[in-house]
Design an enzyme around this catalytic site. Structure first.
Site, PDB file in Angstrom:
ATOM      1  CB  SER A  67      39.266  12.041  55.215  1.00  0.00           C
ATOM      2  OG  SER A  67      39.438  12.785  54.034  1.00  0.00           O
ATOM      3  CG  ASP A  73      32.209  14.653  52.122  1.00  0.00           C
ATOM      4  OD1 ASP A  73      32.906  15.573  51.661  1.00  0.00           O
ATOM      5  OD2 ASP A  73      32.670  13.711  52.789  1.00  0.00           O
ATOM      6  CG  HIS A 125      35.261  15.623  54.369  1.00  0.00           C
ATOM      7  ND1 HIS A 125      35.151  14.386  53.767  1.00  0.00           N
ATOM      8  CD2 HIS A 125      36.565  15.743  54.754  1.00  0.00           C
ATOM      9  CE1 HIS A 125      36.331  13.788  53.779  1.00  0.00           C
ATOM     10  NE2 HIS A 125      37.204  14.588  54.377  1.00  0.00           N
TER      11      HIS A 125
END
Length: 274
Positions: free
Chosen positions: A95, A225, A254
């Protein structure tokens, strides 16, 4: 605790386990190094040295008022790598951490890097612009900021119980443990630091950084996601990194470092060995 001090006086906590080729992990927002423990334990048991730090303002690191931006995050990572004199390292970023890895290479090159991996990562650019029509509108990030100021504890609960792990999807089996784990890490971050990091992960354009990556690169992203939609991130990044390998996890959310940890661990190991 194991820490080192950056040139601007910030103490950065890190964990350094095992021996062998170094694997360095950069975590997501608003988490810390603990979020990588499944991968670290697995790879250390396979004969690798695994290293993960708490980004400035997060976890057990110092909480400075300034420096909560992607250039500084990348420079902190560079100083950690230099402090430990790591060579032939594999860098994995999840991320926001994927942005940190990309910006590190953009600013510091790959002299110490053998391979890189972007996992559910924010590059090239999360924010919707004329040049990036597939991004998310500013209102999304303004909403996160407003929720953070209003009640960030509840924000973290809502993210974890909803889109982050995909627990808001029909038929999803929620894990109270994962929700608590996310919340606990989030609340360990400084509020100002986590708040500033929203701008860093959403508005930083990593396009030119990605073009500078000249080592084998693995891009892993879930096609479900809801936090960092795959089309404008994983797919776009893979197209910008020459010779990269894109792995799409069907139905994955995610937070696949937890929800799909066994699959991810196997893929990371195969990539490192390949």
């Amino acid at each position: 605790m194991t820490t080192f001090t950056t040139r601007d006086g910030t103490q950065i906590y890190y964990k350094d386990w095992g021996s062998g080729q170094p694997i360095v992990f950069s975590h997501g927002w608003p988490l810390n190094a603990d979020s990588w423990e499944s991968q670290m334990i697995f790879l250390a048991a396979q004969g690798y040295r695994v290293i993960a730090h708490d980004r400035r303002g997060h976890g057990r690191s110092s909480q400075p008022w300034s420096g909560n931006d992607m250039d500084t995050y990348a420079d902190d990572l560079a100083q950690l790598i230099e402090h430990l004199d790591l060579r032939d390292a594999v860098l994995f970023g999840f991320s926001t951490g994927g942005g940190e890895v990309a910006r590190y290479i953009g600013r510091h090159g790959t002299a110490r890097v053998a391979k890189a991996g972007l996992i559910s990562a924010v590059p090239p650019l999360m924010l919707k612009t004329e040049a990036n029509p597939g991004g998310l509108p500013m209102e999304v990030f303004d909403g996160i900021r407003q929720a953070s100021l209003a009640d960030r504890s509840q924000l973290y609960k809502d993210l974890a119980s909803g889109p982050f792990f995909g627990f808001n999807q029909p038929g999803a089996k929620s894990s109270a443990g994962m929700v608590d784990w996310f919340w606990l890490q989030g609340m360990a971050a400084g509020h100002k630091n986590a708040y500033d990091c929203i701008k860093a992960f959403s508005e930083t354009d990593f396009t030119e950084d990605l073009k500078k990556i000249d080592v084998p690169t693995l891009v892993v992203h879930g096609d479900a996601d809801q936090v960092v939609p795959i089309e404008a991130s994983g797919i776009a990044s893979a197209a910008l990194v020459k010779g990269s390998t894109l792995k799409i996890y069907s139905g994955a959310p995610h937070g696949l470092t937890d929800t799909h940890k066994d699959q991810l661990n196997a893929d990371l190991l195969a990539f490192i060995k390949g």
